[in-house]
Design a protein around this motif. Structure first.
Motif, PDB file in Angstrom:
ATOM      1  N   LYS A  99       5.115  25.810  12.467  1.00 17.81           N
ATOM      2  CA  LYS A  99       6.511  25.501  12.783  1.00 17.81           C
ATOM      3  C   LYS A  99       6.712  23.993  12.746  1.00 17.81           C
ATOM      4  O   LYS A  99       5.753  23.218  12.617  1.00 17.81           O
ATOM      5  CB  LYS A  99       6.855  26.028  14.173  1.00 17.81           C
ATOM      6  N   ASN A 100       7.963  23.568  12.871  1.00 14.72           N
ATOM      7  CA  ASN A 100       8.257  22.145  12.997  1.00 14.72           C
ATOM      8  C   ASN A 100       7.600  21.598  14.259  1.00 14.72           C
ATOM      9  O   ASN A 100       7.590  22.269  15.297  1.00 14.72           O
ATOM     10  CB  ASN A 100       9.764  21.910  13.093  1.00 14.72           C
ATOM     11  N   MET A 101       7.081  20.380  14.175  1.00 14.75           N
ATOM     12  CA  MET A 101       6.497  19.794  15.378  1.00 14.75           C
ATOM     13  C   MET A 101       6.413  18.279  15.299  1.00 14.75           C
ATOM     14  O   MET A 101       6.253  17.702  14.214  1.00 14.75           O
ATOM     15  CB  MET A 101       5.128  20.392  15.687  1.00 14.75           C
ATOM     16  N   LEU A 102       6.547  17.657  16.459  1.00 15.82           N
ATOM     17  CA  LEU A 102       6.312  16.233  16.652  1.00 15.82           C
ATOM     18  C   LEU A 102       5.009  16.104  17.416  1.00 15.82           C
ATOM     19  O   LEU A 102       4.876  16.633  18.525  1.00 15.82           O
ATOM     20  CB  LEU A 102       7.458  15.588  17.433  1.00 15.82           C
ATOM     21  N   ILE A 103       4.039  15.414  16.826  1.00 19.86           N
ATOM     22  CA  ILE A 103       2.724  15.248  17.453  1.00 19.86           C
ATOM     23  C   ILE A 103       2.544  13.775  17.824  1.00 19.86           C
ATOM     24  O   ILE A 103       2.618  12.898  16.960  1.00 19.86           O
ATOM     25  CB  ILE A 103       1.597  15.699  16.502  1.00 19.86           C
ATOM     26  N   THR A 104       2.331  13.531  19.091  1.00 17.39           N
ATOM     27  CA  THR A 104       2.011  12.183  19.564  1.00 17.39           C
ATOM     28  C   THR A 104       0.536  12.176  19.944  1.00 17.39           C
ATOM     29  O   THR A 104       0.122  12.801  20.931  1.00 17.39           O
ATOM     30  CB  THR A 104       2.887  11.798  20.768  1.00 17.39           C
ATOM     31  N   LEU A 105      -0.256  11.501  19.137  1.00 15.32           N
ATOM     32  CA  LEU A 105      -1.703  11.511  19.314  1.00 15.32           C
ATOM     33  C   LEU A 105      -2.116  10.606  20.477  1.00 15.32           C
ATOM     34  O   LEU A 105      -1.542   9.535  20.680  1.00 15.32           O
ATOM     35  CB  LEU A 105      -2.389  11.067  18.031  1.00 15.32           C
ATOM     36  N   LYS A 106      -3.140  11.035  21.207  1.00 21.16           N
ATOM     37  CA  LYS A 106      -3.640  10.252  22.332  1.00 21.16           C
ATOM     38  C   LYS A 106      -4.553   9.124  21.881  1.00 21.16           C
ATOM     39  O   LYS A 106      -4.669   8.106  22.562  1.00 21.16           O
ATOM     40  CB  LYS A 106      -4.393  11.159  23.309  1.00 21.16           C
ATOM     41  N   ASN A 107      -5.207   9.314  20.760  1.00 21.02           N
ATOM     42  CA  ASN A 107      -6.031   8.272  20.151  1.00 21.02           C
ATOM     43  C   ASN A 107      -6.045   8.541  18.658  1.00 21.02           C
ATOM     44  O   ASN A 107      -5.476   9.530  18.188  1.00 21.02           O
ATOM     45  CB  ASN A 107      -7.440   8.253  20.754  1.00 21.02           C
ATOM     46  N   GLU A 108      -6.681   7.651  17.886  1.00 17.55           N
ATOM     47  CA  GLU A 108      -6.691   7.808  16.429  1.00 17.55           C
ATOM     48  C   GLU A 108      -7.216   9.192  16.039  1.00 17.55           C
ATOM     49  O   GLU A 108      -8.121   9.737  16.663  1.00 17.55           O
ATOM     50  CB  GLU A 108      -7.547   6.719  15.787  1.00 17.55           C
ATOM     51  N   LEU A 109      -6.627   9.765  15.002  1.00 12.64           N
ATOM     52  CA  LEU A 109      -7.061  11.059  14.477  1.00 12.64           C
ATOM     53  C   LEU A 109      -8.070  10.792  13.364  1.00 12.64           C
ATOM     54  O   LEU A 109      -7.702  10.313  12.290  1.00 12.64           O
ATOM     55  CB  LEU A 109      -5.875  11.852  13.940  1.00 12.64           C
ATOM     56  N   ILE A 110      -9.315  11.104  13.611  1.00 11.87           N
ATOM     57  CA  ILE A 110     -10.378  10.834  12.649  1.00 11.87           C
ATOM     58  C   ILE A 110     -10.597  12.094  11.816  1.00 11.87           C
ATOM     59  O   ILE A 110     -11.064  13.121  12.318  1.00 11.87           O
ATOM     60  CB  ILE A 110     -11.667  10.392  13.370  1.00 11.87           C
ATOM     61  N   ILE A 111     -10.252  12.000  10.543  1.00 11.45           N
ATOM     62  CA  ILE A 111     -10.245  13.171   9.655  1.00 11.45           C
ATOM     63  C   ILE A 111     -11.599  13.291   8.965  1.00 11.45           C
ATOM     64  O   ILE A 111     -12.069  12.343   8.324  1.00 11.45           O
ATOM     65  CB  ILE A 111      -9.122  13.046   8.623  1.00 11.45           C
ATOM     66  N   SER A 112     -12.225  14.438   9.081  1.00 14.85           N
ATOM     67  CA  SER A 112     -13.529  14.634   8.457  1.00 14.85           C
ATOM     68  C   SER A 112     -13.376  15.035   6.990  1.00 14.85           C
ATOM     69  O   SER A 112     -12.274  15.286   6.496  1.00 14.85           O
ATOM     70  CB  SER A 112     -14.332  15.690   9.224  1.00 14.85           C
ATOM     71  N   ALA A 113     -14.493  15.103   6.281  1.00 14.68           N
ATOM     72  CA  ALA A 113     -14.495  15.355   4.841  1.00 14.68           C
ATOM     73  C   ALA A 113     -13.999  16.764   4.514  1.00 14.68           C
ATOM     74  O   ALA A 113     -14.061  17.677   5.335  1.00 14.68           O
ATOM     75  CB  ALA A 113     -15.902  15.154   4.282  1.00 14.68           C
ATOM     76  N   TYR A 114     -13.492  16.914   3.293  1.00 17.99           N
ATOM     77  CA  TYR A 114     -13.052  18.195   2.744  1.00 17.99           C
ATOM     78  C   TYR A 114     -11.948  18.825   3.607  1.00 17.99           C
ATOM     79  O   TYR A 114     -12.049  19.970   4.042  1.00 17.99           O
ATOM     80  CB  TYR A 114     -14.245  19.155   2.582  1.00 17.99           C
ATOM     81  N   LYS A 115     -10.908  18.043   3.834  1.00 22.94           N
ATOM     82  CA  LYS A 115      -9.763  18.530   4.597  1.00 22.94           C
ATOM     83  C   LYS A 115      -8.475  18.262   3.819  1.00 22.94           C
ATOM     84  O   LYS A 115      -8.306  17.197   3.208  1.00 22.94           O
ATOM     85  CB  LYS A 115      -9.661  17.835   5.960  1.00 22.94           C
ATOM     86  N   ALA A 127       4.037  10.511  15.436  1.00 14.80           N
ATOM     87  CA  ALA A 127       4.828   9.358  15.872  1.00 14.80           C
ATOM     88  C   ALA A 127       4.528   8.990  17.325  1.00 14.80           C
ATOM     89  O   ALA A 127       4.063   9.811  18.114  1.00 14.80           O
ATOM     90  CB  ALA A 127       6.320   9.659  15.723  1.00 14.80           C
ATOM     91  N   TYR A 128       4.792   7.716  17.628  1.00 13.61           N
ATOM     92  CA  TYR A 128       4.753   7.162  18.987  1.00 13.61           C
ATOM     93  C   TYR A 128       3.356   7.068  19.587  1.00 13.61           C
ATOM     94  O   TYR A 128       3.207   6.896  20.802  1.00 13.61           O
ATOM     95  CB  TYR A 128       5.666   7.962  19.937  1.00 13.61           C
ATOM     96  N   GLY A 129       2.346   7.167  18.756  1.00 15.21           N
ATOM     97  CA  GLY A 129       0.966   7.010  19.216  1.00 15.21           C
ATOM     98  C   GLY A 129       0.110   6.538  18.064  1.00 15.21           C
ATOM     99  O   GLY A 129       0.620   6.222  16.975  1.00 15.21           O
ATOM    100  N   PRO A 130      -1.204   6.463  18.227  1.00 17.52           N
ATOM    101  CA  PRO A 130      -2.086   6.144  17.100  1.00 17.52           C
ATOM    102  C   PRO A 130      -1.932   7.177  15.991  1.00 17.52           C
ATOM    103  O   PRO A 130      -1.472   8.303  16.231  1.00 17.52           O
ATOM    104  CB  PRO A 130      -3.485   6.198  17.735  1.00 17.52           C
ATOM    105  N   CYS A 131      -2.314   6.795  14.790  1.00 13.64           N
ATOM    106  CA  CYS A 131      -2.135   7.701  13.646  1.00 13.64           C
ATOM    107  C   CYS A 131      -3.474   8.019  12.987  1.00 13.64           C
ATOM    108  O   CYS A 131      -4.444   8.263  13.686  1.00 13.64           O
ATOM    109  CB  CYS A 131      -1.086   7.120  12.702  1.00 13.64           C
ATOM    110  N   PHE A 132      -3.579   8.029  11.651  1.00 12.75           N
ATOM    111  CA  PHE A 132      -4.707   8.648  10.953  1.00 12.75           C
ATOM    112  C   PHE A 132      -5.786   7.628  10.556  1.00 12.75           C
ATOM    113  O   PHE A 132      -5.478   6.545  10.061  1.00 12.75           O
ATOM    114  CB  PHE A 132      -4.231   9.332   9.674  1.00 12.75           C
ATOM    115  N   THR A 133      -7.044   8.045  10.712  1.00 11.08           N
ATOM    116  CA  THR A 133      -8.191   7.284  10.218  1.00 11.08           C
ATOM    117  C   THR A 133      -9.027   8.171   9.302  1.00 11.08           C
ATOM    118  O   THR A 133      -9.424   9.278   9.695  1.00 11.08           O
ATOM    119  CB  THR A 133      -9.077   6.784  11.375  1.00 11.08           C
ATOM    120  N   ILE A 134      -9.273   7.692   8.085  1.00  8.75           N
ATOM    121  CA  ILE A 134     -10.131   8.375   7.114  1.00  8.75           C
ATOM    122  C   ILE A 134     -11.299   7.425   6.868  1.00  8.75           C
ATOM    123  O   ILE A 134     -11.160   6.420   6.168  1.00  8.75           O
ATOM    124  CB  ILE A 134      -9.369   8.681   5.818  1.00  8.75           C
TER     125      ILE A 134
END
Length: 366
Positions: A99-115, A127-134
């Motif tokens: 569904k539609n959603m607004l996600i405010t991350l508590k810390n950086e989102l560390i994305i693992s391989a093959y995603k 929005a309004y928090g840390p964002c993505f780390t690859i």
């Protein structure tokens, strides 16, 4: 069988012509999957559609589909059904949203391989928090997500796999940081306002494509190579194609150090400082872009270099369309050709066609 009346035939031909024009205007990446009206039943077909240097990424194409149904976040003990729980798994996953959603991350989102993070069919905002780390991974696709108002992360523990929690030193506040990674594709996302950059591709990252995105309301937009003299960045190869650089942008669309950037069929609204810049002798090929100048006319900027030095840098322009006095200052005597492999290669249109080719940038309303 009764033949169609002449007015009906004319109407049919008109509708067919309009449809044909629409199909022809779709860029090569979009036409790969959007031409299938049943794309939602075969989402992973998107994984075959990247072009340019990031075309070899598989993302989570060879894994199961994981559904995000919970917009909450816990950076250490994420719940099943949340985005963070999906991206830290060790196996390939194709991640979609219920569904539609607004996600405010508590810390950086560390994305693992093959995603693959696939926002199609929902309005998904980070929005309004840390964002993505690859970081230190391969094969990542991010598609159809809005990343805005991203904040710097504070030092603290962050889970990076089902069995590992690392103490992280914090972030500068980029929307997406690609660090020491390869085979990454960022497509059809929306970027606006972050504490630092919108996209950073740094520390030896390569084989990246950034396409069909909408950028707006930011100073330092996109950085390719963050340190002069960082030798691993010489191998960097990045394709920036079919993006719309919108209002309120100042500079770095992109800024390139040491490596190679193919900047093709992008739409540039007036920039406040410069559009395309570089330092430390990068190679830049500007091909088939559409530049609208404002008060600043020159597209290009060389950072901290004498004329004798930067005249050797290999910067070329081909098929670009310049309006309102915009101009590109070329340099170097060598070739700036992409040397794409057959799977990476795509046809670059004349700059005059870019307004049509980039008319559907950003997350799509599907």
């Amino acid at each position: 069988m009764e033949k169609p009346s002449f007015p009906c035939l004319v109407s049919w031909l008109l509708l067919f012509s309009i449809y044909s024009l629409h199909v022809k205007a779709m860029n090569v990446i979009d036409s790969c999957w959007r031409s299938d009206p049943k794309w939602s039943t075969n989402r992973k077909a998107l994984g075959n559609c990247a072009k340019g240097f990031g075309s070899s990424t598989t993302g989570g194409k060879n894994g199961a589909i994981y559904i995000v149904n919970d917009a909450s976040d816990d950076s250490v003990n994420p719940k099943q059904g949340t985005l963070r729980y999906g991206v830290i798994q060790t196996e390939p996953l194709w991640i979609i949203f219920q569904k539609n959603m607004l996600i405010t991350l508590k810390n950086e989102l560390i994305i693992s391989a093959y995603k693959t993070i696939d926002g199609r069919g929902a309005k998904v905002e980070i929005a309004y928090g840390p964002c993505f780390t690859i970081q230190l991974v391969k094969h990542v696709i991010v598609h159809g997500i809005s990343l805005r108002d991203c904040k710097a992360a504070k030092p603290g523990p962050v889970r990076v796999s089902p069995t590992r929690v690392l103490r992280r030193s914090g972030t500068d506040g980029d929307a997406i940081t690609i660090h020491s990674s390869s085979k990454v594709w960022i497509d059809h996302c929306y970027f606006a306002r972050a504490d630092d950059g919108l996209i950073d591709i740094v520390h030896g990252s390569t084989s990246v494509t950034v396409s069909n995105n909408y950028f707006t309301q930011h100073n330092k937009v996109m950085l390719l190579g963050n340190q002069d003299g960082l030798i691993p960045d010489k191998k960097m190869r990045v394709t920036i194609a079919f993006n719309h650089f919108g209002p309120g942008l100042h500079q770095r669309m992109p800024m390139v150090r040491l490596g190679y950037a193919h900047v093709a069929n992008n739409y540039y609204e007036p920039w406040n400082i410069y559009a395309i810049g570089g330092a430390s002798n990068p190679t830049i090929f500007s091909e088939g872009n559409y530049f609208i100048a404002g008060t600043k006319k020159e597209v290009t900027h060389r950072n901290i270099a004498s004329r004798i030095e930067w005249e050797k840098w290999n910067w070329k322009s081909s098929k670009d369309a310049f309006t309102h006095g915009a101009f590109f200052k070329p340099s170097g005597s060598g070739s700036a050709n992409t040397n794409y492999t057959p799977s990476q290669l795509f046809s670059v249109a004349q700059g005059s066609q870019v307004p049509s080719l980039t008319s559907d940038v950003g997350p799509l309303n599907l």
